[in-house]
Design a protein around this motif. Sequence first.
Motif, PDB file in Angstrom:
ATOM      1  N   GLU A  16       0.814  -1.207   0.000  1.00  0.00           N
ATOM      2  CA  GLU A  16       0.000   0.000   0.000  1.00  0.00           C
ATOM      3  C   GLU A  16       0.856   1.269   0.000  1.00  0.00           C
ATOM      4  O   GLU A  16       0.620   2.180  -0.782  1.00  0.00           O
ATOM      5  CB  GLU A  16      -0.929   0.010   1.216  1.00  0.00           C
ATOM      6  N   ARG A  51       5.937   4.931  -1.930  1.00  0.00           N
ATOM      7  CA  ARG A  51       5.233   5.113  -3.200  1.00  0.00           C
ATOM      8  C   ARG A  51       4.786   6.554  -3.430  1.00  0.00           C
ATOM      9  O   ARG A  51       4.665   6.983  -4.569  1.00  0.00           O
ATOM     10  CB  ARG A  51       4.014   4.197  -3.265  1.00  0.00           C
ATOM     11  N   LYS A  52       4.556   7.300  -2.363  1.00  0.00           N
ATOM     12  CA  LYS A  52       4.099   8.682  -2.531  1.00  0.00           C
ATOM     13  C   LYS A  52       5.268   9.649  -2.677  1.00  0.00           C
ATOM     14  O   LYS A  52       5.291  10.465  -3.582  1.00  0.00           O
ATOM     15  CB  LYS A  52       3.212   9.098  -1.358  1.00  0.00           C
ATOM     16  N   TYR A  96       5.066   2.035 -10.305  1.00  0.00           N
ATOM     17  CA  TYR A  96       4.444   1.703  -9.026  1.00  0.00           C
ATOM     18  C   TYR A  96       4.165   2.932  -8.161  1.00  0.00           C
ATOM     19  O   TYR A  96       3.572   2.815  -7.105  1.00  0.00           O
ATOM     20  CB  TYR A  96       5.335   0.740  -8.228  1.00  0.00           C
ATOM     21  N   TYR A  97       4.627   4.108  -8.580  1.00  0.00           N
ATOM     22  CA  TYR A  97       4.438   5.309  -7.782  1.00  0.00           C
ATOM     23  C   TYR A  97       2.973   5.699  -7.733  1.00  0.00           C
ATOM     24  O   TYR A  97       2.222   5.469  -8.677  1.00  0.00           O
ATOM     25  CB  TYR A  97       5.252   6.481  -8.332  1.00  0.00           C
ATOM     26  N   GLN A  98       2.580   6.324  -6.614  1.00  0.00           N
ATOM     27  CA  GLN A  98       1.219   6.826  -6.470  1.00  0.00           C
ATOM     28  C   GLN A  98       1.255   8.333  -6.655  1.00  0.00           C
ATOM     29  O   GLN A  98       2.014   9.024  -5.985  1.00  0.00           O
ATOM     30  CB  GLN A  98       0.669   6.528  -5.074  1.00  0.00           C
ATOM     31  N   ASP A 100      -0.999  11.654  -6.368  1.00  0.00           N
ATOM     32  CA  ASP A 100      -2.251  12.220  -5.892  1.00  0.00           C
ATOM     33  C   ASP A 100      -2.656  13.343  -6.819  1.00  0.00           C
ATOM     34  O   ASP A 100      -1.988  14.363  -6.903  1.00  0.00           O
ATOM     35  CB  ASP A 100      -2.104  12.763  -4.461  1.00  0.00           C
TER      36      ASP A 100
END
Length: 147
Positions: A16, A51-52, A96-98, A100
């Motif tokens: 996550e 990931r963020k 795979y990076y998130q 926003d």
Amino acid sequence: MVTVKMLKPYYIKAEENHVRIVLAYQYFSVLINNKVYQFIPVEAKEIRINRKSQKVVNIDAKFAFQKGKDVIYVTMAELISIPDFLYQLNSIVESYYQFDVVLSKDDKNNELSVLIDQLENQNLRRLIDKALDDKDKETFYLLTEFL
């Protein structure tokens, strides 16, 4: 002087909040003083990235590299100071990076409206297919007028 010769993940585990890049023999090698050293999983065995923030989390990890009987330890802090290492690492985990994405209320409503239109169109096509399957000409002609 340390340079990265090869960096390939054994496997990648997306969680996550983090991406874990697990390393194994023959998948990671460095060039130290013009000699190739192969990674050996004695100490650290993975690279963890948020990931963020897209930052390496396990900075204190120590990786072991071997050439013959000679074993050299390189810390993650040393590795991330090498531009080529960061470049290869980024190319491995960039998918795979998130990200926003902040949408305004109008953008959200517009996006929702487009999604609803797409769903209604798909549903209409399903109903037309059902009318064809049932050989129901009247329903078929009625539904095709909405397209």
